[in-house]
Design a protein around this motif. Structure first.
Motif, short mmCIF file in Angstrom:
data_model
loop_
_atom_site.label_atom_id
_atom_site.label_comp_id
_atom_site.label_asym_id
_atom_site.label_seq_id
_atom_site.Cartn_x
_atom_site.Cartn_y
_atom_site.Cartn_z
N LEU A 549 0.82 -1.21 0.00
CA LEU A 549 0.00 0.00 0.00
C LEU A 549 0.86 1.26 0.00
CD1 LEU A 549 -2.78 -1.06 2.53
CD2 LEU A 549 -3.11 -0.55 0.10
N ARG A 550 1.96 1.24 0.75
CA ARG A 550 2.86 2.39 0.78
C ARG A 550 3.43 2.66 -0.62
NH1 ARG A 550 6.80 1.37 5.92
NH2 ARG A 550 8.11 2.73 4.60
N ALA A 551 3.82 1.60 -1.30
CA ALA A 551 4.36 1.77 -2.65
C ALA A 551 3.28 2.20 -3.63
CB ALA A 551 5.02 0.47 -3.12
N THR A 552 2.09 1.64 -3.45
CA THR A 552 0.99 1.94 -4.38
C THR A 552 0.58 3.40 -4.32
OG1 THR A 552 0.14 -0.32 -4.23
CG2 THR A 552 -1.41 1.38 -4.94
N VAL A 553 0.48 3.96 -3.10
CA VAL A 553 0.05 5.34 -2.99
C VAL A 553 1.06 6.29 -3.62
CG1 VAL A 553 1.06 5.88 -0.72
CG2 VAL A 553 -1.09 6.95 -1.41
N LEU A 554 2.36 5.94 -3.54
CA LEU A 554 3.37 6.77 -4.20
C LEU A 554 3.33 6.57 -5.72
CD1 LEU A 554 6.43 6.53 -1.77
CD2 LEU A 554 4.75 8.37 -2.01
N GLY A 555 3.01 5.36 -6.13
CA GLY A 555 2.85 5.12 -7.57
C GLY A 555 1.71 5.93 -8.15
N LEU A 556 0.62 6.03 -7.40
CA LEU A 556 -0.51 6.85 -7.85
C LEU A 556 -0.14 8.32 -7.91
CD1 LEU A 556 -3.43 5.12 -5.90
CD2 LEU A 556 -3.10 5.16 -8.38
N ARG A 557 0.71 8.76 -6.99
CA ARG A 557 1.17 10.16 -7.02
C ARG A 557 1.99 10.41 -8.28
NH1 ARG A 557 5.23 12.49 -2.48
NH2 ARG A 557 6.62 11.10 -3.62
N ARG A 576 11.84 -2.08 -1.01
CA ARG A 576 11.59 -2.48 0.38
C ARG A 576 10.58 -3.66 0.40
NH1 ARG A 576 10.50 2.20 1.99
NH2 ARG A 576 12.57 2.77 2.74
N LEU A 577 9.54 -3.53 -0.40
CA LEU A 577 8.54 -4.60 -0.48
C LEU A 577 9.17 -5.88 -1.03
CD1 LEU A 577 5.67 -5.82 -0.54
CD2 LEU A 577 5.33 -4.67 -2.75
N HIS A 578 9.99 -5.75 -2.08
CA HIS A 578 10.59 -6.94 -2.71
C HIS A 578 11.50 -7.67 -1.73
CE1 HIS A 578 13.38 -9.13 -5.42
NE2 HIS A 578 12.26 -9.34 -6.10
N THR A 579 12.32 -6.92 -1.01
CA THR A 579 13.22 -7.54 -0.04
C THR A 579 12.43 -8.31 1.02
OG1 THR A 579 14.84 -5.78 -0.37
CG2 THR A 579 15.03 -7.08 1.65
N SER A 591 5.82 -10.64 -6.93
CA SER A 591 5.29 -10.23 -8.24
C SER A 591 4.82 -8.79 -8.22
CB SER A 591 4.14 -11.16 -8.64
OG SER A 591 3.46 -10.67 -9.76
N GLY A 592 4.13 -8.40 -7.14
CA GLY A 592 3.63 -7.03 -7.04
C GLY A 592 4.75 -6.01 -7.04
N ALA A 593 5.86 -6.33 -6.31
CA ALA A 593 6.99 -5.40 -6.26
C ALA A 593 7.62 -5.23 -7.64
CB ALA A 593 8.02 -5.91 -5.26
N LEU A 594 7.79 -6.34 -8.35
CA LEU A 594 8.38 -6.27 -9.69
C LEU A 594 7.47 -5.50 -10.65
CD1 LEU A 594 9.78 -9.92 -9.98
CD2 LEU A 594 11.09 -7.81 -9.59
#
Length: 984
Positions: A549-557, A576-579, A591-594
């Motif tokens: 969710l943290r990555a997604t909200v920045l992706g939307l920005r 961070r998510l991938h690790t 998969s989501g991180a990639l």
């Protein structure tokens, strides 16, 4: 009628105005008032005209009981004052003997002896007037066919006679002859007889719509299903909602029932609900109700008797209930006609229609193909057990635990299990398991709310999603699940951040909206980070989702701002998510991180890098899963390939994505998006028909899964593409279906989307040469769009097109008014090329229709077009088509030619040629240049009678065009030169 006519001139004008109205109560009531007005003048001729108008209104308004009464008054006037009936009025009087015969047949209360007596009266009148009897024998045959007698002799006595001026029109007689062969069981012969009408070569007030309705089933029986489909679309539109053609509507409903289109039949029935109450003809009622019963019986046989159906007003009907009532009333009508006629013909015909078996299992009638399941209330989907790790448990505790296990994996079947559990929990007899592993009921209720919130978010219903997530979080707190509560609150933050801020309208507001949206997303990210840091004892799968969710909200920005400075934070969160996901072996989040990395590269313009990244992801997914990520990932790769202008590679990826998506629920693979992207790839590959199929399927999927606005937008695109491909009736049928949707018809949909649907339909009607209907829709749209203060450019476009249609109808005063509206709106939001095209076309139409009388007004339109061209030049605007100055010069030439001012026409065309210059080796403006030469030579050689310079002009142009390889453009010039030489 606001004011009764005070003079006979006013009466005649009112009669003409009423004649332009569609048949129905408004026209009929006005005609009755005009008869009352005519009687006050004490003159027979105005009264005769008013009575003729009233009889026509009754006849085509399905009021057969009143038509003979009016005709009796006309006949009395003729007997008393025959000299006041000129040749035209006398012709109309004797023509309408047939109308009375037809009206009397429709009324079972009229004895058969009275019908025969009327025919004897008709024969006697015709013989005394010295008129041939073919029309009389036509009525004798039609009565025999109606009663059910042996029609062979009556048919020969009619069909063997030569037609007269009083015979029914050719189209109507063709229909009667074809129906004779149809009743005899000879479909092929009937269709051969019908062909001139079905092909549109013969027509009248009721034709070809009447013939089409009868020809549909024989076309199917003889294997011409595609022809039947085409005629159904065009024929139905010509008779829908028309009380005088209710029998034809009934046959279209029957056609739907016999071709696997029961859902469309119910849709058409709803559209024609008015016919239950507005048809005054018992015979038309009988035909309509029998067709309705064929449809409803078929729907009931398929197990959908409880579906809602449109019937008589004042009551809510189901299919089964309406079928019973329709059957009772139609049986009564059949019995009444048979009692009057002394035969069983109507009961027999009715039985034959009701006992027909379907002729086709499925015939795709429209671009919006729906089944009865699509219109039935949605039932919980079953879970295909073969896709889950284990079979779906039967026991309630195991079902709950299995749903949670699938949810942790991110498995798409979790949603189906939650839906099943939601139904169980909502039941009045639900008892929650007393099982520590399952946990309390409040925990299950929180799980169900979280799933419901996720579904709302996927439909972009962010306000509802946020509220549901907050409610779920509170229940998770009550259940002692703080980690799940934190996750739900983070989801609520994301949902609220996606709500569009209200910043007004205009460019500055748009920029402000982007800034506000970016700020909301940044704030949501900061709150998520704090929420994450404060949470304790998080399960790995919950923590991974928080990171996602943290990555997604920045992706939307980043997606909102397209600011490259916002890319690095997204990549940092994705890393961070991938690790974390690799450490805990959470395949879904790896998969989501990639995928986040790939999307970030794409948003920053690094499409090759994004493709390389997605290839790495696809390799991993094929080796390690999860398999349900493959369709969506292939869809993204297809979109990237479209961005790289490799439509073939995109087509391959998207096709493979759709193939794999068939193994998973549509929401998982986003099959609607896959079909939509495939449509775009097909257009790039020059496969518009295939693109149209994918657009239609995309809309179906979107509608089925609740993305209503998106679906209607996709259908709108499909309708426009269908129109571009020349599938006019398909386009109109699709748009009629959409505009009949309850929320659309009630004005609850976005008004601009509704306007776009109506605009496309108006254009389709125009393309289908239904000028009257198209003009009415354009006029209404122009009036509505004049209030669009935030979008004057669209009003300019609509008003301009409205002006052209009014001009095509010869209404140049109204066309001028609409053009002035377009010019005023253009001043606020320029539409240089569109407005110039409109004004030039208005000039052409006025000069062509009115000749010298219209020259001054036509030149006025061209003066306006000249100002638009000057404005465009000053603004540095370049037209997509012909340069506006050149097009204007050519139109000056054409307008003057239509008006007969040939010297001015030639001078204008010479100016156009000078503006064009010599056509270059690459064919710049070759077509325009050749056409300008052709018209200049025609004006010079034919109208100004100067063939020698005209031929010199043509020969030089042909030589130049041929040398440059423009042989096609040279052909019309060569042909004109030959004509001039032959006439020399």
């Amino acid at each position: 009628m606001p004011t009764a006519p005070q003079t006979t001139d006013e009466l005649y004008r009112a009669l003409q105005e009423n004649d332009r109205r569609p048949y129905g109560r408004t026209r009929t009531v006005t005609a009755e008032e005009l008869v009352d007005a005519a009687e006050q003048f004490g003159e027979p001729v105005p009264l005769i005209h008013a009575l003729l108008e009233l009889q026509e209104a009754y006849t085509y308004g399905s009021e057969p009981r009143k038509s003979p009464v009016v005709f009796a008054r006309l006949l009395t006037l003729f007997d008393e004052q025959p000299d006041v009936f000129d040749e035209r009025l006398r012709h109309l009087l004797f023509w309408r003997f047939k109308w009375v015969s037809n009206a009397l047949r429709q009324l079972p209360e009229i004895p058969l002896a009275s019908l025969r007596q009327w025919l004897a009266e008709m024969r006697d009148r015709y013989e005394k007037a010295g008129l041939a009897l073919q029309p009389y024998y036509g009525q004798v045959y039609q009565l025999a066919a109606h009663v059910g007698e042996d029609t062979a002799l009556a048919y020969e006595l009619w069909a063997g006679r030569a037609r007269t001026r009083l015979s029914d029109c050719e189209a109507c007689e063709i229909c009667e002859r074809a129906r004779y062969h149809l009743v005899a069981g000879d479909d092929e012969r009937a269709l051969r007889v019908w062909e001139p009408v079905l092909a549109g070569k013969e027509s009248c007030q009721e034709e070809p719509a009447r013939s089409v309705s009868y020809a549909l089933l024989p076309l199917l029986r003889t294997g011409r299903s595609e022809r039947a489909r085409e005629l159904h679309l065009a024929g139905y539109r010509a008779c829908r909602r028309n009380p005088a053609m209710s029998g034809e509507v009934g046959r279209h409903l029957e056609f739907c029932a016999l071709t696997g289109n029961e859902a469309r039949g119910l849709e058409l029935l709803a559209e024609n609900r008015n016919l239950f109450d507005e048809v005054d003809s018992p015979l038309d009622q009988f035909d309509f109700l029998t067709g309705v019963e064929v449809l409803l019986t078929r729907v009931e046989q398929l197990g959908h008797g409880e579906l809602p159906a449109a019937g008589w007003a004042g009551r809510t009907w189901t299919v089964a209930g309406l079928r019973a009532e329709v059957g009772r009333r139609a049986d009564d009508l059949a019995a009444r006609f048979d009692a009057r006629n002394g035969t069983t013909a109507h009961a027999d015909r009715r039985r034959a229609r009701l006992e027909r078996a379907p002729l086709l299992d499925a015939l795709e009638l429209t671009l919006r193909t729906r089944s009865l399941d699509d219109v039935a209330p949605a039932a919980p989907a079953a879970v295909p057990a073969s896709r889950t790790a284990d079979a779906v448990p039967e026991s309630l505790p195991e079902l709950i635990l299995h749903a949670r296990a699938l949810e942790e994996q991110g498995h798409p079947d979790a949603r189906l299990l939650w839906a099943r559990l939601r139904t169980l929990v909502a039941a009045g007899d639900y008892t929650h398991p007393d099982d520590a592993a399952v946990g309390p009921l409040v925990l299950l209720r929180a799980d169900l709310l979280a799933d419901e919130a996720d579904r709302a978010g996927q439909k972009d219903e962010f306000t509802e999603a946020a509220a549901l997530h907050e409610e779920a979080a509170a229940l998770y707190d009550d259940a002692g699940a703080p980690g799940q509560a934190a996750l739900s609150r983070a989801c609520a933050l994301l949902a609220r951040a996606q709500l569009a801020p209200d910043t007004g309208t205009g460019a500055e507001a748009d920029a402000g909206g982007v800034e506000a949206k970016a700020a909301a997303l940044s704030d949501a990210h900061a709150r998520m980070v704090r929420l994450h840091e404060q949470a304790t004892d998080l399960a790995p799968y919950v923590e991974a989702r928080l990171l996602r969710l943290r990555a997604t909200v920045l992706g939307l920005r980043l997606q909102t701002t397209r600011d490259e400075e916002h890319a690095a934070p997204v990549l940092a969160e994705a890393d961070r998510l991938h690790t974390f996901a690799v450490r805990h072996d959470i395949a879904t989040q790896i998969s989501g991180a990639l995928l986040l990395r790939v999307s970030t590269r794409a948003l920053t313009g690094d499409l090759p890098g994004a493709v390389a990244g997605i290839d790495e992801l696809l390799e991993r997914l094929r080796a390690h899963g999860p398999a349900w990520h493959l369709p969506r990932t292939l869809g993204l790769r297809g979109r990237l390939q479209l961005g790289l202008h490799d439509a073939q590679a995109a087509y391959t990826d998207l096709t493979e994505g759709l193939r794999l998506a068939a193994d998973w629920p549509a929401h998982t693979a986003d099959t609607g998006r896959l079909h939509g992207d495939l449509a775009e790839a097909c257009m790039h590959l020059g496969r518009p028909e295939e693109a149209l199929r994918h657009l239609s399927r995309a809309a179906e999927v979107q509608l089925r899964h609740g993305s209503r606005m998106e679906a209607l937008c996709t259908y709108s695109n499909a309708a426009r593409l269908s129109l571009d491909l020349g599938h006019i009736e398909d386009s109109i049928a699709l748009l009629d279906s959409l505009l009949a949707e309850p929320d659309v018809a009630a004005g609850e949909l976005d008004d601009r989307l509704t306007a776009q649907l109506r605009l496309t339909r108006a254009r389709a009607l125009h393309a289908g040469e239904d000028l009257k209907a198209a003009t009415a829709e354009f006029v209404a749209l122009a009036a509505e769009s004049s209030a669009w203060d935030d979008d004057p450019g669209s009003h300019a476009m609509i008003a301009g097109e409205t002006a052209v249609l009014l001009a095509e109808s010869g209404e140049f005063a109204r066309a001028r008014e609409a053009a002035d509206q377009a010019i005023a709106a253009h001043a606020r939001a320029p539409r240089y090329e569109q407005l110039s095209n409109c004004l030039r076309e208005l000039a052409r139409l006025q000069a062509k229709q009115q000749g010298p009388d219209g020259l001054s007004d036509a030149l006025g339109f061209l003066t306006d077009a000249g100002r638009v061209a000057d404005e465009a030049r000053a603004a540095g605007f370049e037209a997509a088509g012909r340069p506006l100055d050149i097009a204007l010069a050519y139109e000056h030439g054409r307008v003057h030619a239509y008006a007969g001012t040939y010297e001015e026409a030639l001078a204008a065309l010479e100016k156009g040629l000078s503006l064009l210059g010599d056509t270059g080796p690459q064919g710049e403006h070759a077509g325009e240049w050749a056409e300008c030469v052709r018209l200049a030579a025609a004006v010079e050689g034919i109208y100004l009678e100067r063939p020698a310079p005209a031929l010199a002009r043509l020969d030089e142009a042909v030589t130049r065009l041929t040398a440059l390889g423009h042989t096609e453009e040279a052909e019309p010039l060569t042909s004109l030169a030959a004509q001039l030489r032959d006439e020399a």
